[in-house]
Structure formats: structure tokens, C-alpha cells
Design an enzyme around this catalytic site. Structure first.
Site, PDB file in Angstrom:
ATOM      1  N   ASP A 186       0.844  -1.193   0.000  1.00  7.67           N
ATOM      2  CA  ASP A 186       0.000   0.000   0.000  1.00  7.67           C
ATOM      3  C   ASP A 186       0.884   1.251   0.000  1.00  7.67           C
ATOM      4  O   ASP A 186       1.861   1.334   0.754  1.00  7.67           O
ATOM      5  CB  ASP A 186      -0.893  -0.024   1.243  1.00  7.67           C
ATOM      6  CG  ASP A 186      -1.889   1.103   1.267  1.00  7.67           C
ATOM      7  OD1 ASP A 186      -2.707   1.185   0.346  1.00  7.67           O
ATOM      8  OD2 ASP A 186      -1.843   1.907   2.218  1.00  7.67           O
ATOM      9  N   GLU A 193       1.574   0.330  -5.058  1.00  5.80           N
ATOM     10  CA  GLU A 193       1.141   1.630  -5.559  1.00  5.80           C
ATOM     11  C   GLU A 193       2.350   2.570  -5.608  1.00  5.80           C
ATOM     12  O   GLU A 193       2.867   2.955  -4.564  1.00  5.80           O
ATOM     13  CB  GLU A 193       0.069   2.215  -4.642  1.00  5.80           C
ATOM     14  CG  GLU A 193      -1.203   1.388  -4.593  1.00  5.80           C
ATOM     15  CD  GLU A 193      -2.211   1.949  -3.597  1.00  5.80           C
ATOM     16  OE1 GLU A 193      -3.372   2.148  -3.979  1.00  5.80           O
ATOM     17  OE2 GLU A 193      -1.822   2.198  -2.445  1.00  5.80           O
TER      18      GLU A 193
END
Length: 691
Positions: A401, A430
Site C-alpha cells: 500500500d 502503488e
């Protein structure tokens, strides 16, 4: 209020009233502990916003774990930890990377090791007994107790900053209900029948097709067919033979029938804001991490049994491995839920988190804090966490994340550890460039993807081209915009456009974040539901077939809706759960998705990452604007893909002679054609010719 802080091993900063002649006033100032008296030398004065700061050098290095006061005549001012824990000198002096931290049971002995260089004393509190731990020169505190303390709860009491603080072990492998205390785990007592013998799937990275799941969402619907006591649980996700009331498969059997190669689970480690027992009262995706190495109690059928939580995850991994499906965990290494009360901040204030030069906590994550992954002991913790999951649970990959807030060196170390254990492991994250207090050149962002070639990145350029800018709800892309961005589409298909190479792109049009594709199309189109669904099909099919790694959000294949809501991380089960009634309603469309996945898995050309092969074997077909046509040469067949994002019929002349079979379409399948194809409104089609 007058206070003082240790900002370096030889530096004290005193926050004090304005003094007209400070060198005279502070002539007899001293830094005093029970063991030492330091003479202080004033070397800098700062007046800022009606505050005065006086900086002093000490006559020798400070033993920072001692209890210090500033003495000015009869005045005593307590001295607290300041920026010293953020210095390179602190980092080098207290390098404890060689320790095995946490509670470790071995040879009928249980050893507890915790790192806190700033603690004067650390005491282990277990079974209502208190044991003073030995402090080592590198800042670790350790004690070994004879006996196996499996399932015994414990915590540490540490004397830091003039106070005793109670703190749980950041390396906790088990927790009592709602994380009130750590729990010792003997992993010899967490075995699951057949788990060690079940081989990992050997799916290569290039063959991956990822299906994203939130554990709770899969089973909470009334028509999920899952046993009531397993709804929302890890075991509910793998319960076999579940069906809707009308007999259609749900849950585990449904997921494993799709043909996907990997499942990706939203965070399952301990997180805040959901009660372990009364979990249905609140909802959360799990991006509020509190303890990174413990399974969250809300996902367990026996949350009060710390060992059983571990066994449940092993059962889940085994169940999917038995079906040849790999398991990826979503990990949130970029922040903690609440920095002041986290074990990290309690044990070593200021060390584990990033700060701006002005002293403010970095908040590039947008949730209040950024972990400083470039710190050696923070990096060690996250690398150790990854080791734990791959060795103890045979996890096959990780999704990071906000990976752009993690430094490249940490990601490189994680990659090395994971690939050494499993060369086929899949790492993705990400790569957004967020405003964290870290130099751009060491962020794991798209721009730096070439520095971590084995790690994959979510391709937001791909997403936004297909459906419109993610942060402008009314924006449109190629499929819901009648052909907008037409000029991008072939290059997007073969991975030639954007910041990410074909070997690192994760292609997606829907994910747990933001609106589902179905809801986005509803916002951006006034067409009939049949037309909207066909637009949805076009985007999903393009995502499956485009070269790179396809990523599908659970329920996307039957038009998952969150009833128009975007950020649903803390909304209800009603909003977030998988609606298995839609699985019944759209079962024909699901079968087409399955066939698309089968086509991709069967034909190597869809999975190749070889640039030279792509140039020779994947060719654009010149068609009327804005249609997309792609000619693909597989080893034993020719394939033609056509996409029509318009409400019009188009006659398409085929670029190759011979007879083609319509093997996939949302209009007409099973026919054979020559010379041309009548492409219907909003149709996708895959044509195949045997060589």
C-alpha cells in the site's frame, strides 16, 4: 513551560523564557542525572515566534537512557528525548539488526527481546510476574525464561522520558482480544494437517492474473450460502460447496472456478476500528494497522485463541494452494493507525517516523504519519515481517500500500528475501509520488521503477485511459467516452505507453479504492443498462487481454456496485459485500469472463513480456476511427481482437485470409467467418484461425 530536549549525544536544547544576557544567566547551568553531572556550554540562541531556544554543548556524550534534569540554581527542569533518535549517530550506535526480536520459544526456553536504546529499564510482565530484562550495548533488552510459555499473555514496562510506559511487543505474533496484550506463540503447536506437504503453485510472474478480495466482503451477503459462524471470516472464504438458494456456486468454489492464478487479500493483520468479537458493528478495509505480525481477531472464528488465528490463515493458504492458486497479502507498511500510542513510538520516540526539517511529522500518506522505512531498525522490522509470512505461512507475494512512500533500498531487500524463498513470488504496489519527507530519488515510485525491475506497479495511466481520470468522477475514457484516447489504445495494449515497462505494469480498471467500474459508468453515461453493461464488458475484457499483468476486483465480472459510493473503507457491509444475487443474474456474462481468462491462459502471446516478440507478433489493424483491432500470432494460431466503443455497426475487413471462428463475443459466438466481420454496437470479439 520551560522544558529541555536531548537533540544529539552532545546537544541539549532548552525552551526557556527570554533572557537579556543569557551567557551570564546560564553561567552555572548543569545537566544532572543520578550518575553524571555534565557542564553545559551555550553556543546558539534562537528567538522565534515569541519563543526562545538555547542550545548547549555537553562536555561529553550523554547516556540518553538516563533520567536527566537541567539545574539552574535552585530550578530543576526535566530533560526529554528530542531529535537525538533521528540522528545518524543514534542509528550507528544502536544497530541491533542481528537480533531475533520478539518472543521466541525454543528448546523448552522462551526468550524475549525488545529494542529500546532510550529505555533506562525494561521489565517483562508475564503471568503476573515481573522480570527485569538485561540491557545490551546495542539498545536491545533481553531475558530468557525456562519453560514453554505458549499462549501466555505478556507486555513490557519501560522507563522512558521520566515515565513508566506499558507497551506491547511490536513483534507480537499473537494478541489477546482487541490487542490488549501480546501473546507468546510456539509455532510447533500451530501446525495444520497437510500444510507443510502442500507445494506452492509454480505460476510464473508473467502468467499471473490477480483477483482482489476483501475477506469479509465475500461471505456477508444473505445469499452467500456460507455457514453463519464463518461469515466474514478466513474460514468462510474457504468453505467448500457453498451455493446461492438457487444452486449457483459462491465463495471458494466460485473463485477457484474463474481460472485466476492469484488471489490478493486486503489487509488481514491486526487493525483498528473493528472489534474482534462484535465485528459486525463496524466495517473497515483494514488500512489502519496496529500490529503487523498478528492476524486480526475479527477474521477468526476463535479470536480469543491467538494460535488458532494462525492456523486459520494456514488453512486458507493450503486450500488455495491445493487448487493451484497463489496467495498475495496486502501489507500497509507506510503508516500506523495512531502514532503516539503505537509500540514503535512508545519504545523509541521519534525514531520510526519521518519528520520535516521544521520538526513536523511527515504526512504524505494523508493519515497522520509516515513510517521512516529507511531507518535500519524500521527496515529490519518490515523485512522480518515479510520473512515471517513467507516462511511460516508460505505466502506467495505481497501488495504494498502506498509503496511510493517506502524507500527503494527497503523494497530491494524485501525483493531479495522473497525471491530467494520463491523465485515465482509476485510483488506489486502503488507507486504514487506522495509528499513524504524523503528525497524523490529513493522513493519506490513509477519514475524509479527501473531500480526495482522485479517489482510490479499499478498502472493508473491504463486505468484512466479506459474509464477517465480517477479523481474526476464525470471524466470519460475510451470505453465510456465513445473512443476518447483512441490514439493511446494500441500502445497501451502492448505496454509501450506510460512510465511502466511491460514487465512491471499491473493493468486494472477497477480496484477496492474509489468507485467500481459499474458505478463510474452509471455516473458518466445516460445509456440503457444493457449498453452500460456492454461498455463495462469492453473495459474488463481489454484489461484481461492487454499485455502485462491483469488485475480484477472481486465482483467486477458481474458488475459489482457499491450503490454509487466511492471511498467505502468504513461504510457498511450492505455497501461493500459481494451481492451473490448478481452472480445469479449475470451468470452468462461470468461465463464469458471465464472463457476470456481461459483464452489468455491458453495462448502464450497474451503472457509474453519479450519486447521483440511483441513487435513481431502483436500488430495493430487499421480500422475506422475509433475502433481498435489487434492481430496476434500465437505459436499455433492467429487471433484477431476487435473492440467497438460506439453505438454503431461497423463492417471490419479482416487483415488475413482464411476462416476464423468467433471464440468470444458479447454478441454472437461459435460462428465461422471469412473476409469481414459485422461488429455490433459495444461489441468485443476474439477471432481465431488455426495455422
Amino acid at each position: 513551560m520551560n522544558t529541555a530536549y536531548i537533540d544529539d549525544f552532545n546537544c541539549i536544547t532548552l525552551h526557556y523564557d527570554y533572557i537579556e544576557v543569557p551567557h551570564d544567566f546560564f553561567k552555572s547551568i548543569q545537566l544532572v542525572s543520578n550518575k553524571f553531572i555534565h557542564d553545559l556550554d551555550l553556543y546558539e540562541i534562537i528567538h522565534l515566534n515569541d519563543q526562545s531556544f538555547y542550545k548547549f554543548n555537553t562536555d561529553r556524550p550523554i547516556e540518553i537512557s538516563d533520567k536527566f534534569f537541567i539545574h539552574i540554581g535552585q530550578l530543576k527542569i526535566p530533560v526529554y528525548l528530542g531529535k537525538v533518535t533521528q540522528t545518524d549517530a543514534f542509528e550507528h550506535k544502536y544497530d541491533a539488526r542481528h537480533h531475533e526480536l520478539g518472543a521466541v520459544v525454543r528448546d523448552n526456553k522462551t526468550t524475549f527481546t525488545v529494542w529500546s536504546p532510550v529505555a533506562k529499564v525494561v521489565k517483562l510482565n508475564i503471568n503476573d510476574k515481573v522480570h527485569t530484562m538485561e540491557k545490551l550495548p546495542d539498545g536491545a533488552h533481553r531475558i530468557t525464561l525456562y519453560g514453554n510459555y505458549h499462549l501466555q499473555s505478556y507486555h513490557y514496562d519501560a522507563y522512558i522520558n521520566h515515565n513508566w510506559v506499558q507497551v506491547n511487543d511490536p513483534y507480537s505474533k499473537g494478541l489477546t482480544l482487541n490487542g490488549s496484550e501480546s501473546v507468546v506463540i510456539d509455532f510447533n503447536k500451530t501446525n495444520v494437517d497437510g500444510f507443510l506437504e502442500t507445494p506452492r503453485p509454480e505460476t510464473m510472474q508473467k502468467d499471473a492474473l490477480i483477483y482482489e478480495i476483501h475477506v469479509r466482503d465475500i461471505t456477508m451477503h444473505p445469499n452467500s450460502g456460507v455457514s453463519p459462524d464463518k461469515k466474514g471470516k478466513l474460514l468462510g472464504l474457504i468453505e467448500p460447496n457453498t451455493t446461492t438458494e438457487t444452486g449457483e456456486s459462491t465463495g471458494f468454489d466460485y473463485i477457484t472456478s474463474l481460472g485466476i492464478t492469484h488471489i490478493e487479500l486486503l489487509p488481514i493483520n491486526d487493525f483498528a476500528r473493528v472489534d474482534d468479537i462484535e465485528f459486525e458493528k463496524t466495517y473497515n478495509w483494514g488500512y489502519d494497522p496496529e500490529y503487523f505480525q498478528t492476524i486480526d481477531g475479527s477474521y477468526s472464528t476463535k479470536p480469543s485463541n491467538a494460535a488458532y488465528r494462525i492456523q486459520e490463515l494456514k488453512q486458507l493458504v493450503k486450500a488455495f494452494h491445493d487448487k493451484g492458486i497463489s496467495v498475495i497479502l496486502d501489507v500497509v507498511f507506510n503508516h500506523v493507525y495512531h502514532m503516539p500510542t503505537s509500540s514503535f513510538e512508545k519504545l523509541v520516540p521519534g525514531y520510526y517516523f519521518r519528520y520535516h526539517n521544521d520538526g513536523n511529522v511527515s504526512n504524505g500518506t494523508g493519515v497522520g504519519n509516515d513510517t521512516k522505512t529507511e531507518r535500519i531498525m524500521m527496515r529490519k522490522f518490515f523485512v522480518d515481517t515479510i520473512k515471517y509470512y513467507i516462511h511460516e505461512f508460505k505466502i506467495d507475494g505481497f501488495r504494498f500500500d502506498l509503496m511510493g512512500t517506502i524507500d527503494i533500498k527497503t523494497m530491494q531487500q524485501i525483493k531479495t528475501v522473497v525471491m530467494h524463498d520463491n523465485p515465482n513470488a509476485f510483488l506489486l504496489g502503488e507507486g504514487w509520488d506522495l509528499a513524504t519527507a524523503m528525497p524523490s530519488e529513493i522513493k519506490t515510485t513509477h519514475e524509479n521503477a527501473y531500480k526495482v525491475p522485479e517489482i510490479h506497479f499499478f498502472n493508473d495511466y491504463f486505468r484512466d485511459t479506459l474509464k477517465g481520470n480517477n479523481f474526476n468522477l464525470m471524466d470519460r475514457g475510451y470505453f465510456n467516452g465513445g473512443g476518447k484516447f483512441y490514439e493511446r489504445m494500441f500502445n497501451l495494449f502492448v505496454g509501450r505507453k506510460g512510465e511502466l515497462p511491460i514487465t512491471q505494469t499491473v493493468n486494472y480498471v477497477e480496484v477496492h479504492d474509489n468507485h467500481t467500474l459499474f458505478d463510474r459508468i452509471n455516473y458518466t453515461s445516460q445509456k440503457s443498462i444493457e449498453e452500460k453493461n456492454k461498455i463495462h464488458q469492453l473495459a474488463t475484457m481489454f484489461t484481461i487481454f492487454a499485455l502485462g499483468t491483469p488485475f480484477i476486483h472481486a465482483g467486477q465480472e458481474f458488475y459489482r456496485t457499491k450503490h454509487g459510493h466511492g471511498n467505502t473503507y468504513n461504510l457498511s457491509d450492505f455497501i461493500n459485500r459481494i451481492d451473490w444475487n448478481r452472480r445469479i443474474k449475470y451468470k452468462d456474462d461470468i461465463e464469458r469472463i471465464k472463457r476470456a481468462i481461459q483464452i489468455r491462459n491458453t495462448h502464450r502471446i497474451f503472457r509474453t513480456k519479450n519486447i521483440e516478440k511483441i513487435k513481431k507478433r502483436v500488430i495493430p489493424i487499421e480500422l475506422e476511427h475509433p475502433l481498435i483491432g489487434i492481430l496476434m500470432f500465437d505459436t499455433k494460431s492467429e487471433l484477431i481482437l476487435l473492440f467497438n466503443p460506439t453505438p454503431l455497426h461497423h463492417i471490419v475487413n479482416l487483415p488475413r485470409l482464411g476462416e476464423f471462428e468467433v471464440i468470444l463475443s458479447n454478441h454472437l459466438e461459435g460462428t465461422r467467418i471469412k473476409y469481414f466481420y459485422d461488429l455490433s454496437p459495444y461489441e468485443y470479439v476474439v477471432l481465431k484461425k488455426r495455422l
